[in-house]
Design a protein around this motif. Structure first.
Motif, short mmCIF file in Angstrom:
data_model
loop_
_atom_site.label_atom_id
_atom_site.label_comp_id
_atom_site.label_asym_id
_atom_site.label_seq_id
_atom_site.Cartn_x
_atom_site.Cartn_y
_atom_site.Cartn_z
N GLN A 411 -31.57 28.25 -28.61
CA GLN A 411 -30.63 27.23 -28.14
C GLN A 411 -30.30 26.23 -29.25
O GLN A 411 -29.13 25.93 -29.49
CB GLN A 411 -31.20 26.48 -26.94
CG GLN A 411 -30.27 25.38 -26.41
CD GLN A 411 -30.87 24.63 -25.25
OE1 GLN A 411 -31.89 25.03 -24.69
NE2 GLN A 411 -30.26 23.52 -24.89
N HIS A 412 -31.33 25.72 -29.95
CA HIS A 412 -31.12 24.74 -31.01
C HIS A 412 -31.42 25.28 -32.41
O HIS A 412 -31.01 24.66 -33.39
CB HIS A 412 -32.00 23.50 -30.77
CG HIS A 412 -31.72 22.79 -29.48
ND1 HIS A 412 -32.60 22.78 -28.42
CD2 HIS A 412 -30.63 22.08 -29.07
CE1 HIS A 412 -32.08 22.08 -27.42
NE2 HIS A 412 -30.90 21.65 -27.79
N ARG A 441 -22.54 28.68 -32.23
CA ARG A 441 -22.91 27.93 -31.02
C ARG A 441 -24.29 27.32 -31.16
O ARG A 441 -24.51 26.16 -30.79
CB ARG A 441 -22.87 28.84 -29.80
CG ARG A 441 -23.18 28.11 -28.49
CD ARG A 441 -23.37 29.09 -27.34
NE ARG A 441 -22.21 29.97 -27.20
CZ ARG A 441 -22.18 31.05 -26.43
NH1 ARG A 441 -23.28 31.41 -25.76
NH2 ARG A 441 -21.10 31.77 -26.34
N ASN A 444 -23.94 24.30 -33.37
CA ASN A 444 -23.26 23.20 -32.68
C ASN A 444 -24.17 22.52 -31.67
O ASN A 444 -24.15 21.29 -31.53
CB ASN A 444 -22.00 23.71 -31.98
CG ASN A 444 -20.88 24.04 -32.94
OD1 ASN A 444 -20.85 23.55 -34.06
ND2 ASN A 444 -19.95 24.88 -32.52
N GLN A 445 -24.96 23.31 -30.96
CA GLN A 445 -25.86 22.72 -29.96
C GLN A 445 -26.92 21.84 -30.61
O GLN A 445 -27.27 20.78 -30.08
CB GLN A 445 -26.50 23.83 -29.12
CG GLN A 445 -25.51 24.49 -28.17
CD GLN A 445 -26.06 25.70 -27.44
OE1 GLN A 445 -25.52 26.14 -26.44
NE2 GLN A 445 -27.15 26.26 -27.94
N ASN A 448 -25.07 18.66 -31.81
CA ASN A 448 -24.77 17.78 -30.67
C ASN A 448 -26.02 17.06 -30.19
O ASN A 448 -25.98 15.88 -29.81
CB ASN A 448 -24.16 18.59 -29.53
CG ASN A 448 -22.77 19.08 -29.85
OD1 ASN A 448 -22.09 18.54 -30.72
ND2 ASN A 448 -22.33 20.11 -29.15
N PHE A 449 -27.14 17.75 -30.20
CA PHE A 449 -28.41 17.12 -29.80
C PHE A 449 -28.71 15.94 -30.72
O PHE A 449 -29.07 14.84 -30.26
CB PHE A 449 -29.54 18.15 -29.86
CG PHE A 449 -30.91 17.57 -29.62
CD1 PHE A 449 -31.43 17.52 -28.33
CD2 PHE A 449 -31.67 17.08 -30.67
CE1 PHE A 449 -32.69 16.98 -28.10
CE2 PHE A 449 -32.93 16.54 -30.45
CZ PHE A 449 -33.43 16.49 -29.17
#
Length: 553
Positions: A411-412, A441, A444-445, A448-449
């Motif tokens: 995810q990150h 993605r 980006n995640q 954004n975090f």
């Protein structure tokens, strides 16, 4: 109308040669239906009028627009003979913005004769001078922010680890003076807050300006939330490695479990993690305060699209601090092998001589992939790498800081095996270049975090909640140690020189915050912690299975 319809019906019936009796019955039926229809229309109008009347009775009074003028005048005689009405009170004015703070340096502390606007002394004396000089601190600002309205926003999920970090002392019944004395054995400084004032006792020298900028961060917290930081007494260790071994403080030994604050922890220790000094700047290597640097990284991300970046994994740092980084250097491209990695050794001595022209963090967001690898312990570079929009290749870590425990693999970041770095990095880059949208993605995640959940607003809120929860565990009333000296923004900023002074001033809180902190989420349940751990392990195992399948490792 009914007669015409009837005549037409009769003519039609004659044409069809219908018997007279049938005609008579049909005409009667039609007349009956016509009467019923007319009655229905009349009834509907009567019901509507009646409903309007009932509704008017159910309300307090009908409006003048719905009743005749004469009736309105009878109900409201002032309408015919108006009297002057007092003006309606205006809505209350919004509260004025918080007053801006100012720093006024006494002439004795200006240091103008030996200030270095672009340089930094080799060994900082700022904190030492502040602790050895007479206090220049003004009374703390009024506690207006103590009654500030709630922010009505929940804190990020990593705030829940505050409860986990303090759980051992909560289970032990609180923090005693004996525990605090035990923590002093390795602490760099002691910090006491009393009535919004900060007192510091320096116990041993820190590396570079870690203690100065950590203390500065607490002082800015006091300015941001005057009246909210409770009285407390704590020990802080600025060395990288956590030292409070969990297995040494079980059973009866929990009575002397030291509550020691530091920048990182691991699964075998109980050190209480706290935001590191670099959020307010690291002048020795020209790293700006986080508030400004965070914006620069975001702007740099927008300059080069992910798809247009170099399709390799990038790392730049000091490899000499650990064996694992020295192994990473072997993954660099060579004449015989290309592991899809571009590794650059950072020589900070040369960089300082060149005024850090080649170490701008914003200019390093030029590759699709960036590698994070720990140094002697955790590394502050993690937040800068994650902020780059590049997919982070995170070599299996041993340590965590205050926010990184909520990062999730796939995810990150993309997990990289520590025992097979080069092949694992090559596989990650090949996978990302074959799955560009998914790789972008992940980048980006992570970015954004960092931009949304690691703002300075959240850093200060984390500090406030952590110190508040810690103070609740104290089983004694904090008092000023005889050796401690009061410090404040004035006593530090006025003593500083060069980049130290610039970064202190740039990161200074200018006014009290007009709303309260974010709402601290509840502790994890044991089931939630178990599921989070299992989710991380399953994601890492999934990547390792893909690698083994495709690489035959």
């Amino acid at each position: 109308m009914a007669t015409a319809a009837l005549a037409a019906a009769v003519a039609d019936c004659r044409r069809r040669a219908v018997p007279a009796a049938a005609l008579s019955r049909t005409s009667a039926a039609f007349l009956f239906l016509s009467v019923v229809a007319v009655a229905a229309v009349v009834s509907a109008r009567w019901i509507a009028a009646t409903t309007t009347t009932l509704q008017g009775r159910l309300t307090r009074l009908p409006t003048t627009a719905a009743i005749p003028a004469a009736t309105a005048a009878a109900l409201h005689p002032e309408a015919e003979h108006p009297h002057p009405q007092p003006p309606r009170p205006s809505p209350p004015a919004p509260p004025p913005p918080p007053a801006l703070y100012s720093v006024s340096c006494p002439a004795a502390l200006l240091n103008l004769s030996h200030s270095h606007p672009t340089g930094t002394p080799k060994i900082s004396q700022t904190l030492a001078r502040a602790l050895s000089s007479s206090s220049t601190c003004l009374p703390p600002p009024p506690a207006a922010a103590a009654a500030a309205p709630s922010s009505n926003r929940s804190c990020p999920s990593y705030f829940r680890y505050i409860h986990e970090d303090l759980r051992p002392w909560r289970a032990a019944g609180g923090v005693t003076r004996a525990m605090l004395r035990r923590a002093r054995l390795t602490a760099t400084f002691r910090l006491v807050v009393l009535g919004g004032r900060a007192y510091v006792q320096r116990l041993r020298p820190a590396f570079q300006t870690r203690d100065l900028f950590t203390v500065w961060g607490v002082l800015q917290l006091l300015r941001r939330y005057p009246g909210r930081v409770p009285d407390l007494d704590l020990m802080f260790d600025t060395v990288d490695w956590p030292v409070v071994r969990a297995h040494l403080y079980r059973g009866k030994y929990a009575d002397v479990m030291p509550p020691l604050f530091r920048y990182c922890g691991d699964d075998r220790t109980l050190d209480i993690v706290f935001p590191d000094w670099s959020f307010w700047g690291w002048p020795e290597i020209n790293i700006k305060p986080w508030d400004a640097l965070q914006k620069e990284l975001k702007d740099c991300n927008n300059k080069v699209r992910w798809i247009d970046r170099e399709p390799y994994a990038y790392w730049k740092g000091n490899p000499s601090v650990s064996a694992t980084r020295q192994e990473l250097v072997k993954c660099n491209v060579s004449i015989t092998k290309d592991w899809n990695a571009r590794i650059y050794a950072q020589d900070w001595f040369k960089e300082s001589k060149a005024k850090f022209k080649d170490s701008d963090l914003g200019s390093q967001c030029s590759h699709r992939y960036k590698i994070y690898i720990e140094g002697s312990a955790w590394s502050i570079s993690q937040k800068y790498i994650l902020a780059c929009d590049s997919m982070t290749l995170l070599v299996t870590p041993k340590y965590y800081d205050f926010f990184s425990r909520s990062l999730m693999p796939i995810q990150h970041y993309w997990p990289v095996r520590d025992d097979n770095k080069c092949a694992s990095i090559k596989y990650a880059v090949d996978w990302g270049n074959s799955h560009k949208q998914l790789a972008q993605r992940i980048g980006n995640q992570a970015s954004n975090f960092i931009q949304e959940e690691l703002s300075m607003d959240h850093v200060y809120d984390y500090m406030l909640h952590l110190l508040t929860e810690y103070s609740k565990l104290l089983k004694f009333k904090p008092t000023k140690p005889p050796e401690a000296v009061e410090v404040c923004s004035e006593s530090l900023a006025c003593q500083a020189e060069g980049l130290e002074k610039k970064f202190l001033v740039d990161s200074m809180v200018k006014s009290a915050h007009d709303v309260g902190p974010c709402d601290l989420p509840p502790p994890f349940s044991s089931h939630e912690l178990k599921m989070l751990k299992q989710r991380k392990e399953n994601s890492v195992k999934q990547i390792e299975m893909w690698e083994q399948r495709d690489l035959g490792a």
